[in-house]
Design a protein around this motif. Sequence first.
Motif, short mmCIF file in Angstrom:
data_model
loop_
_atom_site.label_atom_id
_atom_site.label_comp_id
_atom_site.label_asym_id
_atom_site.label_seq_id
_atom_site.Cartn_x
_atom_site.Cartn_y
_atom_site.Cartn_z
N TYR A 132 -4.07 8.15 9.24
CA TYR A 132 -4.77 7.39 8.19
C TYR A 132 -3.79 6.72 7.20
CZ TYR A 132 -8.45 5.83 5.12
OH TYR A 132 -9.29 5.04 4.40
N ALA A 133 -2.59 7.25 7.10
CA ALA A 133 -1.58 6.65 6.20
C ALA A 133 -1.29 5.21 6.65
CB ALA A 133 -0.30 7.46 6.20
N CYS B 147 -13.97 -3.28 9.71
CA CYS B 147 -13.56 -1.87 9.83
C CYS B 147 -14.76 -1.03 10.25
CB CYS B 147 -13.01 -1.38 8.49
SG CYS B 147 -12.45 0.34 8.54
N MET C 266 -4.51 -1.75 5.26
CA MET C 266 -5.55 -2.25 4.36
C MET C 266 -4.93 -2.80 3.07
SD MET C 266 -8.60 0.58 4.67
CE MET C 266 -9.80 0.51 6.02
N ARG C 267 -3.86 -2.15 2.64
CA ARG C 267 -3.21 -2.58 1.40
C ARG C 267 -2.42 -3.87 1.59
NH1 ARG C 267 -0.67 1.69 0.77
NH2 ARG C 267 1.42 1.08 1.47
N GLN D 145 -7.73 9.16 13.10
CA GLN D 145 -7.77 9.48 11.68
C GLN D 145 -6.53 10.26 11.24
OE1 GLN D 145 -11.30 10.86 9.82
NE2 GLN D 145 -12.66 9.62 11.10
N VAL E 215 -3.42 3.32 8.35
CA VAL E 215 -4.63 2.55 8.03
C VAL E 215 -4.60 2.09 6.58
CG1 VAL E 215 -7.16 2.63 7.87
CG2 VAL E 215 -6.00 3.74 9.78
N SER E 216 -4.23 3.00 5.68
CA SER E 216 -4.15 2.67 4.26
C SER E 216 -3.14 1.55 4.01
CB SER E 216 -3.74 3.91 3.44
OG SER E 216 -4.71 4.90 3.55
N GLU E 217 -1.99 1.66 4.69
CA GLU E 217 -0.94 0.65 4.51
C GLU E 217 -1.42 -0.73 5.00
OE1 GLU E 217 3.76 -0.13 5.71
OE2 GLU E 217 2.71 1.64 6.48
#
Length: 432
Positions: A388-389, A403, A395-396, A385, A391-393
């Motif tokens: 997480y940056a 997930c 997902m985007r 975690q 993970v965000s990228e």
Amino acid sequence: MLNENSFKNAKTALLLGSYTSTKDKAACEENLNELERLCDTYGLEAVAKVTSPIKKIDAGTYLGSGKLDEMLKASDELGADIILFDDEITPNQQRNLEKFFQRPVIDRTELIIEVFAQRAFTREARLQVELAKVKYQLPRLKRLWTHLSRQAGSGGGSGGGAYLRGEGETQIELDRRMLKARVLQLQKEIIVVEKQRETQRRQRLRTGIPTFAIVGYTNAGKSTLLNAMTKADVFVEDKLFATLDTTTRKFTLPNRQEILLVDTVGFIRKIPHTLVAAFKSTLEEAVHTDILLHLIDASNPQAELQAEATMHVLKELKADDRPMITVLNKIDALQDPSVLHRFRLKYPKTVPISALTGEGFDRLMEQMTVEIGSLRKTYRLRIPQSHYALVSELMREGKVIQCDYEDNDILLHVEISGRYDAKVKPFVYEFI
């Protein structure tokens, strides 16, 4: 020495092509037809096209004395302002030929450079064209640049000229020194432009949008295809090298996938090495894109040779290994359907279309969608975690299949561009 503007003011040209074997005569004639189209693009009228068999090239005049006399008579009778050779001639041959014909003598290389100079609009294209022109003129020194010495000398009063011209330095030595200085200056300016282009390219890569470069022989219909697909207003003209400057447009495929389409400068047989080198930064758009759309005018009798010429230039740019869709354009004007079969045998992933009527666009976009799919990879990742940056990228930018959360980790099953290999490698626990 002929007047420096005599070529610029020319209206008519006598075209000459040579061949060493009878089996090469047809190719020589086709090259002259293409040279005539280049003349038309530039604004010259070809008053005659002459093919000449030669056993060996004369070091001083390219042609033998008999053929020279014949050409002189023809050029006088037809009122040709210039003599235009399809093959590149040396500076020494050019000087001797101009002395013999008493009119400008140029070759295909010089004409192509002049066509490029006419049609370059962006700062980068103009710089690249000028660099190619200066490098071409350096060994020839037709006094095209002597006006610069006059301008430079006049600025410093009566002593300016003496300052520029070293003791005992001849005008031709001064011209050569000025041209070399201009080459260095242009190279510096081009490096600045290339850095700007690299920044733009990195920004484009960060968006994750797949990029297609439309490449192909000049006048194959690249700009027409770009306009038809994106409703862009890119200049289209039925002349060689109608487009020199790279144009990029966004387009959305039927599956809602956004892509970028890049229109590139057209290729041509016998493209001058000075231009391949000078335009490398522009042509490198083909190297740095995800997929190539190799557009071929299937209705052209020389379509197969033109396709080979394009592949040759791509090989020089080390772009021939890029994923490629071969797009056979102008099938609405195709007289011989067997051409399509021959191309399908030689080039995988071939799609016939008409950029003018839109025929075949559905099939083309299906193939483009398939190619984009092959660019992406599927990963199973365990990401802390604290990252997480990332993970965000993912997902985007990617397609999340699953997930889950386990302890302080995020378990991500994602489909994403292969460009993320390095980023996700530390977190891969199963690769599919």
